[in-house]
Enzyme design. Sequence first.
Site, PDB file in Angstrom:
ATOM      1  N   ASP A   1       0.841  -1.204   0.000  1.00 16.62           N
ATOM      2  CA  ASP A   1       0.000   0.000   0.000  1.00 16.62           C
ATOM      3  C   ASP A   1       0.876   1.254   0.000  1.00 16.62           C
ATOM      4  O   ASP A   1       0.659   2.184  -0.771  1.00 16.62           O
ATOM      5  CB  ASP A   1      -0.871   0.064   1.268  1.00 16.62           C
TER       6      ASP A   1
ATOM      7  N   GLU B   1      -5.845   7.207  -0.216  1.00 15.04           N
ATOM      8  CA  GLU B   1      -6.187   6.353   0.924  1.00 15.04           C
ATOM      9  C   GLU B   1      -5.079   6.361   1.977  1.00 15.04           C
ATOM     10  O   GLU B   1      -5.357   6.330   3.168  1.00 15.04           O
ATOM     11  CB  GLU B   1      -6.438   4.914   0.441  1.00 15.04           C
TER      12      GLU B   1
ATOM     13  N   ASP C   1      -6.461   5.126  -5.029  1.00 11.09           N
ATOM     14  CA  ASP C   1      -6.442   3.945  -4.165  1.00 11.09           C
ATOM     15  C   ASP C   1      -5.217   3.126  -4.581  1.00 11.09           C
ATOM     16  O   ASP C   1      -5.219   2.468  -5.625  1.00 11.09           O
ATOM     17  CB  ASP C   1      -7.722   3.115  -4.313  1.00 11.09           C
TER      18      ASP C   1
ATOM     19  N   LEU D   1      -3.921   0.479  -3.424  1.00  8.33           N
ATOM     20  CA  LEU D   1      -4.029  -0.990  -3.340  1.00  8.33           C
ATOM     21  C   LEU D   1      -5.435  -1.313  -2.850  1.00  8.33           C
ATOM     22  O   LEU D   1      -5.714  -1.211  -1.657  1.00  8.33           O
ATOM     23  CB  LEU D   1      -2.969  -1.546  -2.371  1.00  8.33           C
TER      24      LEU D   1
ATOM     25  N   THR E   1      -6.857  -4.777   0.056  1.00 11.07           N
ATOM     26  CA  THR E   1      -5.685  -5.050   0.891  1.00 11.07           C
ATOM     27  C   THR E   1      -5.872  -6.333   1.697  1.00 11.07           C
ATOM     28  O   THR E   1      -4.939  -7.135   1.838  1.00 11.07           O
ATOM     29  CB  THR E   1      -5.410  -3.859   1.838  1.00 11.07           C
TER      30      THR E   1
ATOM     31  N   SER F   1     -19.268  -7.691  -1.152  1.00  9.75           N
ATOM     32  CA  SER F   1     -17.999  -7.777  -0.422  1.00  9.75           C
ATOM     33  C   SER F   1     -17.866  -9.120   0.298  1.00  9.75           C
ATOM     34  O   SER F   1     -18.835  -9.631   0.852  1.00  9.75           O
ATOM     35  CB  SER F   1     -17.942  -6.647   0.600  1.00  9.75           C
TER      36      SER F   1
ATOM     37  N   HIS G   1     -16.292  -7.119   4.004  1.00 13.45           N
ATOM     38  CA  HIS G   1     -17.043  -6.026   4.652  1.00 13.45           C
ATOM     39  C   HIS G   1     -18.508  -6.143   4.241  1.00 13.45           C
ATOM     40  O   HIS G   1     -19.114  -5.187   3.776  1.00 13.45           O
ATOM     41  CB  HIS G   1     -16.511  -4.658   4.223  1.00 13.45           C
TER      42      HIS G   1
ATOM     43  N   GLY H   1     -12.457  -6.301  -3.124  1.00  8.36           N
ATOM     44  CA  GLY H   1     -12.092  -5.140  -3.934  1.00  8.36           C
ATOM     45  C   GLY H   1     -13.257  -4.497  -4.660  1.00  8.36           C
ATOM     46  O   GLY H   1     -14.028  -5.177  -5.347  1.00  8.36           O
TER      47      GLY H   1
ATOM     48  N   LYS I   1     -14.998  -5.632  -8.389  1.00  5.05           N
ATOM     49  CA  LYS I   1     -16.450  -5.841  -8.489  1.00  5.05           C
ATOM     50  C   LYS I   1     -17.044  -4.994  -9.620  1.00  5.05           C
ATOM     51  O   LYS I   1     -17.963  -5.432 -10.297  1.00  5.05           O
ATOM     52  CB  LYS I   1     -17.108  -5.565  -7.131  1.00  5.05           C
TER      53      LYS I   1
HETATM   54  N1  LIG Z   1     -17.223  -0.611   6.148  1.00  3.80           N
HETATM   55  C1  LIG Z   1     -16.106  -0.195   5.569  1.00  3.80           C
HETATM   56  N2  LIG Z   1     -15.332   0.750   6.160  1.00  3.80           N
HETATM   57  C2  LIG Z   1     -14.185   1.156   5.585  1.00  3.80           C
HETATM   58  N3  LIG Z   1     -13.733   0.702   4.397  1.00  3.80           N
HETATM   59  C3  LIG Z   1     -14.487  -0.213   3.759  1.00  3.80           C
HETATM   60  C4  LIG Z   1     -15.702  -0.711   4.308  1.00  3.80           C
HETATM   61  N4  LIG Z   1     -16.220  -1.599   3.450  1.00  3.80           N
HETATM   62  C5  LIG Z   1     -15.369  -1.681   2.434  1.00  3.80           C
HETATM   63  N5  LIG Z   1     -14.316  -0.860   2.598  1.00  3.80           N
HETATM   64  C6  LIG Z   1     -13.151  -0.723   1.729  1.00  3.80           C
HETATM   65  O1  LIG Z   1     -13.608  -0.761   0.391  1.00  3.80           O
HETATM   66  C7  LIG Z   1     -12.752  -1.570  -0.416  1.00  3.80           C
HETATM   67  C8  LIG Z   1     -13.564  -2.697  -1.014  1.00  3.80           C
HETATM   68  O2  LIG Z   1     -14.074  -3.471   0.020  1.00  3.80           O
HETATM   69  P1  LIG Z   1     -14.505  -4.978  -0.167  1.00  3.80           P
HETATM   70  O3  LIG Z   1     -13.321  -5.691  -0.709  1.00  3.80           O
HETATM   71  O4  LIG Z   1     -14.887  -5.433   1.189  1.00  3.80           O
HETATM   72  O5  LIG Z   1     -15.633  -4.935  -1.123  1.00  3.80           O
HETATM   73  C9  LIG Z   1     -11.621  -2.028   0.502  1.00  3.80           C
HETATM   74  O6  LIG Z   1     -10.605  -1.064   0.333  1.00  3.80           O
HETATM   75  P2  LIG Z   1      -9.034  -1.280   0.569  1.00  3.80           P
HETATM   76  O7  LIG Z   1      -8.695  -2.678   0.334  1.00  3.80           O
HETATM   77  O8  LIG Z   1      -8.466  -0.325  -0.405  1.00  3.80           O
HETATM   78  O9  LIG Z   1      -8.817  -0.852   1.981  1.00  3.80           O
HETATM   79  C10 LIG Z   1     -12.243  -1.927   1.882  1.00  3.80           C
HETATM   80  O10 LIG Z   1     -11.305  -1.680   2.904  1.00  3.80           O
HETATM   81 MG   LIG Z   2      -9.655   0.502  -1.616  1.00  5.84          MG
END
Ligand SMILES: Nc1ncnc2c1ncn2[C@@H]1O[C@H](COP(=O)(O)O)[C@@H](OP(=O)(O)O)[C@H]1O
Ligand SMILES: [Mg+2]
Length: 358
Positions: A110, A133, A173, A175, A178, A241, A244, A267, A271
Amino acid sequence: MAPMGIRLSPLGMAVFCLLGLGVLYHLYSGFLAGRFAFFMLSEPAAGGPETPHGSAPAGVVDLRELLAVSVLAAVRGGEEVKRVREGNVLNAKAKGKTREGAEEQLTSGDLLSNRRMFYLLKSAFPAVQINSEERVDTADQETVSWDRSIPEDIKQKIQPKEVPAESVTVWIDPLDATQEYTENLRQYVTTMVCVAVNGKPVIGVIHKPFSAYTAWAMVDGGSNVKARSSYNEKNPRIIVSRSHAGKVEQVAKQTFGNKTAIIPAGGAGYKVLSLLDVAEKNQEEADVYIHVTYIKKWDICAGNAVLRALGGHMTTLTGEEISYTGSDGNEGGLIASINMNHKALIEKLPDLEKTSHK
Ligand SMILES: Nc1ncnc2c1ncn2[C@@H]1O[C@H](COP(=O)(O)O)[C@@H](OP(=O)(O)O)[C@H]1O
Ligand SMILES: [Mg+2]
Protein backbone atom coordinates in the site's frame (compact mmCIF):
# COMPACT_ATOMS: atom_id res chain seq x y z
CA MET A 1 -33.21 64.67 11.35
CA ALA A 2 -31.71 63.99 7.93
CA PRO A 3 -33.99 64.61 4.94
CA MET A 4 -35.45 61.43 3.37
CA GLY A 5 -34.96 62.41 -0.31
CA ILE A 6 -31.31 62.98 -1.45
CA ARG A 7 -30.74 65.11 -4.51
CA LEU A 8 -27.52 64.73 -6.50
CA SER A 9 -26.09 67.53 -8.61
CA PRO A 10 -25.31 66.64 -12.31
CA LEU A 11 -21.61 66.49 -11.34
CA GLY A 12 -22.44 64.09 -8.47
CA MET A 13 -24.41 61.89 -10.86
CA ALA A 14 -21.49 61.75 -13.29
CA VAL A 15 -19.02 60.80 -10.53
CA PHE A 16 -21.43 58.12 -9.29
CA CYS A 17 -21.85 56.62 -12.79
CA LEU A 18 -18.09 56.63 -13.36
CA LEU A 19 -17.55 54.80 -10.07
CA GLY A 20 -20.17 52.21 -11.02
CA LEU A 21 -18.53 51.68 -14.42
CA GLY A 22 -15.16 51.30 -12.70
CA VAL A 23 -16.50 48.54 -10.43
CA LEU A 24 -18.07 46.71 -13.40
CA TYR A 25 -14.85 46.96 -15.40
CA HIS A 26 -12.85 45.55 -12.49
CA LEU A 27 -15.20 42.61 -12.10
CA TYR A 28 -15.31 41.84 -15.79
CA SER A 29 -11.58 42.10 -16.48
CA GLY A 30 -10.66 40.03 -13.44
CA PHE A 31 -12.86 37.35 -11.98
CA LEU A 32 -15.55 37.16 -14.66
CA ALA A 33 -13.12 37.23 -17.55
CA GLY A 34 -11.15 34.42 -15.91
CA ARG A 35 -14.31 32.35 -15.53
CA PHE A 36 -15.33 33.06 -19.09
CA ALA A 37 -11.93 32.01 -20.38
CA PHE A 38 -12.15 28.72 -18.44
CA PHE A 39 -15.60 28.12 -19.85
CA MET A 40 -14.31 28.60 -23.38
CA LEU A 41 -11.32 26.37 -22.66
CA SER A 42 -13.58 23.58 -21.45
CA GLU A 43 -14.52 22.88 -25.06
CA PRO A 44 -12.35 20.36 -26.93
CA ALA A 45 -9.35 22.46 -27.78
CA ALA A 46 -7.64 20.79 -30.71
CA GLY A 47 -4.88 23.21 -31.57
CA GLY A 48 -6.01 25.51 -28.76
CA PRO A 49 -3.76 27.80 -26.72
CA GLU A 50 -0.69 25.99 -25.51
CA THR A 51 2.42 26.85 -23.58
CA PRO A 52 5.81 26.39 -25.31
CA HIS A 53 6.15 22.90 -23.79
CA GLY A 54 2.80 21.72 -25.12
CA SER A 55 1.13 21.61 -21.70
CA ALA A 56 -1.99 23.46 -20.60
CA PRO A 57 -1.70 27.09 -19.40
CA ALA A 58 -1.22 27.68 -15.68
CA GLY A 59 -4.44 27.20 -13.71
CA VAL A 60 -5.84 24.87 -16.34
CA VAL A 61 -5.39 21.12 -16.76
CA ASP A 62 -5.95 18.98 -19.83
CA LEU A 63 -8.08 15.97 -18.93
CA ARG A 64 -6.45 13.90 -21.67
CA GLU A 65 -3.04 14.49 -20.09
CA LEU A 66 -4.51 13.73 -16.69
CA LEU A 67 -5.87 10.44 -18.05
CA ALA A 68 -2.45 9.52 -19.45
CA VAL A 69 -0.73 10.21 -16.11
CA SER A 70 -3.48 8.40 -14.21
CA VAL A 71 -2.95 5.24 -16.29
CA LEU A 72 0.81 5.50 -15.79
CA ALA A 73 0.40 6.06 -12.03
CA ALA A 74 -1.88 3.03 -11.68
CA VAL A 75 0.60 0.87 -13.62
CA ARG A 76 3.66 2.14 -11.72
CA GLY A 77 1.92 1.75 -8.37
CA GLY A 78 0.91 -1.75 -9.45
CA GLU A 79 4.55 -2.65 -10.04
CA GLU A 80 5.26 -1.93 -6.38
CA VAL A 81 2.20 -3.91 -5.27
CA LYS A 82 3.39 -6.90 -7.29
CA ARG A 83 7.05 -6.59 -6.23
CA VAL A 84 6.16 -6.55 -2.53
CA ARG A 85 3.79 -9.52 -2.87
CA GLU A 86 6.31 -11.56 -4.83
CA GLY A 87 9.07 -10.71 -2.37
CA ASN A 88 6.76 -11.97 0.35
CA VAL A 89 7.67 -9.23 2.81
CA LEU A 90 4.37 -7.43 3.26
CA ASN A 91 5.03 -6.01 6.73
CA ALA A 92 1.28 -6.17 7.28
CA LYS A 93 -0.02 -4.34 10.32
CA ALA A 94 -3.40 -3.21 11.56
CA LYS A 95 -4.04 0.46 10.84
CA GLY A 96 -7.38 0.60 12.61
CA LYS A 97 -10.87 -0.80 12.54
CA THR A 98 -13.85 -0.10 10.36
CA ARG A 99 -17.05 1.14 12.02
CA GLU A 100 -18.26 -2.45 11.94
CA GLY A 101 -15.15 -3.61 13.81
CA ALA A 102 -13.27 -5.29 10.94
CA GLU A 103 -9.50 -4.88 11.15
CA GLU A 104 -8.03 -2.65 8.44
CA GLN A 105 -4.64 -3.80 7.22
CA LEU A 106 -1.76 -1.74 5.92
CA THR A 107 1.17 -3.28 4.04
CA SER A 108 4.38 -2.11 2.39
CA GLY A 109 2.56 -2.70 -0.90
CA ASP A 110 0.00 0.00 0.00
CA LEU A 111 2.65 2.49 1.11
CA LEU A 112 5.15 2.05 -1.72
CA SER A 113 2.43 2.10 -4.35
CA ASN A 114 0.94 5.20 -2.78
CA ARG A 115 4.28 6.98 -2.79
CA ARG A 116 4.81 6.28 -6.48
CA MET A 117 1.31 7.13 -7.56
CA PHE A 118 1.06 10.30 -5.49
CA TYR A 119 4.38 11.82 -6.54
CA LEU A 120 3.90 10.97 -10.20
CA LEU A 121 0.52 12.72 -10.26
CA LYS A 122 1.67 15.58 -8.05
CA SER A 123 4.77 16.33 -10.10
CA ALA A 124 2.78 16.29 -13.34
CA PHE A 125 -0.10 18.37 -11.94
CA PRO A 126 1.10 20.35 -8.90
CA ALA A 127 -2.01 22.53 -8.80
CA VAL A 128 -4.46 19.65 -8.49
CA GLN A 129 -5.96 18.40 -5.22
CA ILE A 130 -5.07 14.73 -4.64
CA ASN A 131 -6.84 12.61 -2.03
CA SER A 132 -5.27 9.28 -1.27
CA GLU A 133 -6.19 6.35 0.92
CA GLU A 134 -2.73 6.38 2.50
CA ARG A 135 -0.85 9.22 4.09
CA VAL A 136 2.07 10.59 2.12
CA ASP A 137 5.34 10.91 3.99
CA THR A 138 6.74 14.25 2.81
CA ALA A 139 10.15 13.37 4.26
CA ASP A 140 10.27 10.41 1.89
CA GLN A 141 9.59 12.08 -1.45
CA GLU A 142 10.09 10.23 -4.66
CA THR A 143 11.33 12.11 -7.69
CA VAL A 144 9.31 10.67 -10.50
CA SER A 145 8.59 12.76 -13.50
CA TRP A 146 6.21 12.33 -16.36
CA ASP A 147 7.72 12.55 -19.85
CA ARG A 148 4.45 14.06 -21.15
CA SER A 149 3.97 11.30 -23.70
CA ILE A 150 0.40 10.20 -24.30
CA PRO A 151 -0.16 6.54 -25.24
CA GLU A 152 -1.36 5.97 -28.80
CA ASP A 153 -4.72 4.44 -27.83
CA ILE A 154 -5.54 7.47 -25.65
CA LYS A 155 -4.44 9.84 -28.40
CA GLN A 156 -6.69 8.09 -30.88
CA LYS A 157 -9.79 7.97 -28.70
CA ILE A 158 -9.63 11.14 -26.61
CA GLN A 159 -9.54 14.81 -27.58
CA PRO A 160 -7.71 17.34 -25.39
CA LYS A 161 -10.13 18.95 -22.95
CA GLU A 162 -9.09 21.71 -20.59
CA VAL A 163 -10.74 22.47 -17.26
CA PRO A 164 -9.80 24.76 -14.34
CA ALA A 165 -7.30 23.02 -12.03
CA GLU A 166 -9.35 24.16 -9.05
CA SER A 167 -12.38 22.17 -10.25
CA VAL A 168 -10.43 18.87 -10.19
CA THR A 169 -10.13 16.35 -7.34
CA VAL A 170 -8.03 13.24 -7.89
CA TRP A 171 -8.72 10.15 -5.77
CA ILE A 172 -6.03 7.46 -5.47
CA ASP A 173 -6.44 3.95 -4.17
CA PRO A 174 -2.89 2.54 -4.20
CA LEU A 175 -4.03 -0.99 -3.34
CA ASP A 176 -7.66 -2.00 -3.39
CA ALA A 177 -8.50 -5.29 -1.65
CA THR A 178 -5.68 -5.05 0.89
CA GLN A 179 -7.32 -7.75 2.99
CA GLU A 180 -7.27 -10.16 0.05
CA TYR A 181 -3.69 -9.09 -0.81
CA THR A 182 -2.59 -10.27 2.63
CA GLU A 183 -4.40 -13.57 1.98
CA ASN A 184 -2.59 -13.87 -1.36
CA LEU A 185 -5.87 -13.72 -3.31
CA ARG A 186 -4.16 -11.78 -6.08
CA GLN A 187 -6.98 -11.72 -8.59
CA TYR A 188 -8.97 -9.23 -6.50
CA VAL A 189 -6.21 -6.65 -6.19
CA THR A 190 -6.30 -3.41 -8.19
CA THR A 191 -4.74 0.04 -8.15
CA MET A 192 -7.10 2.87 -9.04
CA VAL A 193 -7.09 6.52 -10.00
CA CYS A 194 -10.16 8.68 -10.40
CA VAL A 195 -10.51 12.26 -11.59
CA ALA A 196 -13.58 14.20 -10.52
CA VAL A 197 -14.49 17.57 -12.01
CA ASN A 198 -16.71 19.67 -9.76
CA GLY A 199 -17.39 16.49 -7.78
CA LYS A 200 -18.53 14.44 -10.78
CA PRO A 201 -16.47 11.33 -11.56
CA VAL A 202 -15.08 11.87 -15.06
CA ILE A 203 -11.97 9.69 -15.49
CA GLY A 204 -11.58 6.20 -14.04
CA VAL A 205 -8.58 3.86 -14.21
CA ILE A 206 -8.68 0.35 -12.72
CA HIS A 207 -5.47 -1.65 -13.04
CA LYS A 208 -4.82 -5.28 -12.12
CA PRO A 209 -1.12 -5.52 -11.24
CA PHE A 210 -0.90 -9.31 -11.32
CA SER A 211 -2.27 -9.70 -14.82
CA ALA A 212 -1.15 -6.35 -16.24
CA TYR A 213 -4.72 -5.50 -17.25
CA THR A 214 -5.86 -1.87 -17.28
CA ALA A 215 -9.35 -0.48 -17.87
CA TRP A 216 -9.73 3.25 -18.43
CA ALA A 217 -12.63 5.45 -19.41
CA MET A 218 -13.49 9.12 -19.64
CA VAL A 219 -17.03 10.50 -19.57
CA ASP A 220 -17.92 12.09 -22.94
CA GLY A 221 -14.51 10.95 -24.17
CA GLY A 222 -13.82 7.29 -24.78
CA SER A 223 -12.61 4.09 -23.18
CA ASN A 224 -10.63 0.89 -23.70
CA VAL A 225 -13.36 -1.24 -22.10
CA LYS A 226 -17.06 -1.78 -22.82
CA ALA A 227 -20.24 -3.17 -21.31
CA ARG A 228 -21.12 -6.83 -21.92
CA SER A 229 -23.69 -7.53 -24.61
CA SER A 230 -26.29 -8.81 -22.14
CA TYR A 231 -27.24 -8.78 -18.48
CA ASN A 232 -29.67 -10.91 -16.53
CA GLU A 233 -32.21 -8.38 -15.29
CA LYS A 234 -34.72 -10.95 -14.07
CA ASN A 235 -32.37 -13.10 -11.98
CA PRO A 236 -29.30 -10.93 -11.60
CA ARG A 237 -26.10 -12.31 -10.12
CA ILE A 238 -25.20 -9.97 -7.29
CA ILE A 239 -21.54 -9.33 -6.47
CA VAL A 240 -20.86 -8.29 -2.88
CA SER A 241 -18.00 -7.78 -0.42
CA ARG A 242 -16.43 -10.88 1.10
CA SER A 243 -14.74 -9.03 3.97
CA HIS A 244 -17.04 -6.03 4.65
CA ALA A 245 -20.36 -7.63 3.82
CA GLY A 246 -22.61 -6.26 6.57
CA LYS A 247 -26.22 -7.23 5.79
CA VAL A 248 -25.69 -7.33 2.05
CA GLU A 249 -26.75 -10.97 1.55
CA GLN A 250 -29.96 -10.32 3.41
CA VAL A 251 -30.62 -7.21 1.31
CA ALA A 252 -29.88 -9.05 -1.94
CA LYS A 253 -32.14 -11.99 -1.04
CA GLN A 254 -34.96 -9.75 0.11
CA THR A 255 -34.72 -7.88 -3.18
CA PHE A 256 -34.22 -10.65 -5.70
CA GLY A 257 -35.41 -13.78 -3.89
CA ASN A 258 -33.75 -16.49 -1.83
CA LYS A 259 -32.38 -18.27 -4.87
CA THR A 260 -30.53 -15.28 -6.22
CA ALA A 261 -26.86 -15.97 -6.95
CA ILE A 262 -24.55 -14.05 -4.64
CA ILE A 263 -20.88 -13.77 -5.52
CA PRO A 264 -18.64 -12.72 -2.61
CA ALA A 265 -15.49 -11.01 -3.89
CA GLY A 266 -12.76 -8.66 -2.71
CA GLY A 267 -12.09 -5.14 -3.93
CA ALA A 268 -14.43 -2.46 -5.24
CA GLY A 269 -12.40 -2.20 -8.46
CA TYR A 270 -12.70 -5.94 -9.10
CA LYS A 271 -16.45 -5.84 -8.49
CA VAL A 272 -16.98 -3.00 -10.98
CA LEU A 273 -14.94 -4.94 -13.57
CA SER A 274 -17.24 -7.93 -13.02
CA LEU A 275 -20.06 -5.87 -14.60
CA LEU A 276 -18.08 -5.24 -17.79
CA ASP A 277 -16.69 -7.07 -20.77
CA VAL A 278 -13.31 -7.95 -19.31
CA ALA A 279 -11.48 -10.78 -21.00
CA GLU A 280 -9.53 -11.93 -17.98
CA LYS A 281 -8.90 -15.46 -16.78
CA ASN A 282 -9.61 -14.80 -13.12
CA GLN A 283 -12.41 -12.28 -13.51
CA GLU A 284 -15.90 -13.38 -12.47
CA GLU A 285 -18.98 -11.88 -14.09
CA ALA A 286 -21.95 -10.37 -12.27
CA ASP A 287 -25.00 -8.26 -13.13
CA VAL A 288 -25.30 -5.94 -10.12
CA TYR A 289 -22.81 -4.77 -7.45
CA ILE A 290 -24.27 -3.93 -4.03
CA HIS A 291 -22.43 -2.67 -0.93
CA VAL A 292 -24.32 -1.76 2.23
CA THR A 293 -21.69 -0.59 4.73
CA TYR A 294 -19.78 2.66 4.87
CA ILE A 295 -17.11 2.92 2.15
CA LYS A 296 -14.49 5.48 1.19
CA LYS A 297 -14.54 7.55 -1.98
CA TRP A 298 -11.12 6.36 -3.23
CA ASP A 299 -12.57 2.84 -3.25
CA ILE A 300 -15.47 3.68 -5.52
CA CYS A 301 -14.71 6.82 -7.55
CA ALA A 302 -12.79 5.13 -10.40
CA GLY A 303 -15.47 2.46 -10.82
CA ASN A 304 -18.15 5.12 -10.73
CA ALA A 305 -16.39 7.10 -13.49
CA VAL A 306 -15.87 4.02 -15.67
CA LEU A 307 -19.52 2.99 -15.33
CA ARG A 308 -20.77 6.52 -16.02
CA ALA A 309 -18.54 6.78 -19.10
CA LEU A 310 -20.03 3.54 -20.46
CA GLY A 311 -23.64 4.52 -19.75
CA GLY A 312 -23.96 2.69 -16.43
CA HIS A 313 -24.74 3.91 -12.93
CA MET A 314 -23.30 3.84 -9.43
CA THR A 315 -25.46 5.51 -6.80
CA THR A 316 -26.24 5.23 -3.12
CA LEU A 317 -28.89 2.65 -2.23
CA THR A 318 -31.51 5.40 -2.37
CA GLY A 319 -30.43 6.41 -5.87
CA GLU A 320 -28.45 9.54 -5.07
CA GLU A 321 -25.38 10.45 -7.08
CA ILE A 322 -22.17 10.42 -5.02
CA SER A 323 -20.20 13.67 -4.99
CA TYR A 324 -16.42 13.24 -5.09
CA THR A 325 -15.41 16.37 -3.22
CA GLY A 326 -15.32 17.24 0.45
CA SER A 327 -15.47 14.38 2.95
CA ASP A 328 -13.83 11.09 2.01
CA GLY A 329 -16.66 8.82 3.13
CA ASN A 330 -19.80 7.55 1.44
CA GLU A 331 -22.54 6.82 3.93
CA GLY A 332 -25.40 5.63 1.77
CA GLY A 333 -24.08 2.27 0.52
CA LEU A 334 -23.94 1.68 -3.19
CA ILE A 335 -25.60 -0.09 -6.06
CA ALA A 336 -23.98 -0.29 -9.47
CA SER A 337 -25.36 -1.55 -12.76
CA ILE A 338 -25.00 -1.07 -16.50
CA ASN A 339 -27.48 -1.58 -19.32
CA MET A 340 -30.19 -2.30 -16.76
CA ASN A 341 -33.06 -0.22 -15.39
CA HIS A 342 -31.12 1.22 -12.45
CA LYS A 343 -34.11 3.11 -11.08
CA ALA A 344 -36.21 -0.04 -11.03
CA LEU A 345 -33.44 -1.86 -9.13
CA ILE A 346 -33.41 0.85 -6.48
CA GLU A 347 -37.17 0.76 -6.12
CA LYS A 348 -36.96 -2.97 -5.47
CA LEU A 349 -34.45 -2.59 -2.62
CA PRO A 350 -35.83 -2.90 0.91
CA ASP A 351 -35.58 0.02 3.29
CA LEU A 352 -32.08 -0.41 4.69
CA GLU A 353 -32.99 1.25 7.99
CA LYS A 354 -35.62 -1.41 8.59
CA THR A 355 -33.30 -4.20 7.42
CA SER A 356 -30.52 -3.17 9.78
CA HIS A 357 -32.90 -3.27 12.75
CA LYS A 358 -34.09 -6.78 12.04
N1 LIG B 1 -17.22 -0.61 6.15
C1 LIG B 1 -16.11 -0.20 5.57
N2 LIG B 1 -15.33 0.75 6.16
C2 LIG B 1 -14.18 1.16 5.58
N3 LIG B 1 -13.73 0.70 4.40
C3 LIG B 1 -14.49 -0.21 3.76
C4 LIG B 1 -15.70 -0.71 4.31
N4 LIG B 1 -16.22 -1.60 3.45
C5 LIG B 1 -15.37 -1.68 2.43
N5 LIG B 1 -14.32 -0.86 2.60
C6 LIG B 1 -13.15 -0.72 1.73
O1 LIG B 1 -13.61 -0.76 0.39
C7 LIG B 1 -12.75 -1.57 -0.42
C8 LIG B 1 -13.56 -2.70 -1.01
O2 LIG B 1 -14.07 -3.47 0.02
P1 LIG B 1 -14.50 -4.98 -0.17
O3 LIG B 1 -13.32 -5.69 -0.71
O4 LIG B 1 -14.89 -5.43 1.19
O5 LIG B 1 -15.63 -4.93 -1.12
C9 LIG B 1 -11.62 -2.03 0.50
O6 LIG B 1 -10.60 -1.06 0.33
P2 LIG B 1 -9.03 -1.28 0.57
O7 LIG B 1 -8.69 -2.68 0.33
O8 LIG B 1 -8.47 -0.33 -0.41
O9 LIG B 1 -8.82 -0.85 1.98
C10 LIG B 1 -12.24 -1.93 1.88
O10 LIG B 1 -11.30 -1.68 2.90
MG1 LIG C 1 -9.65 0.50 -1.62
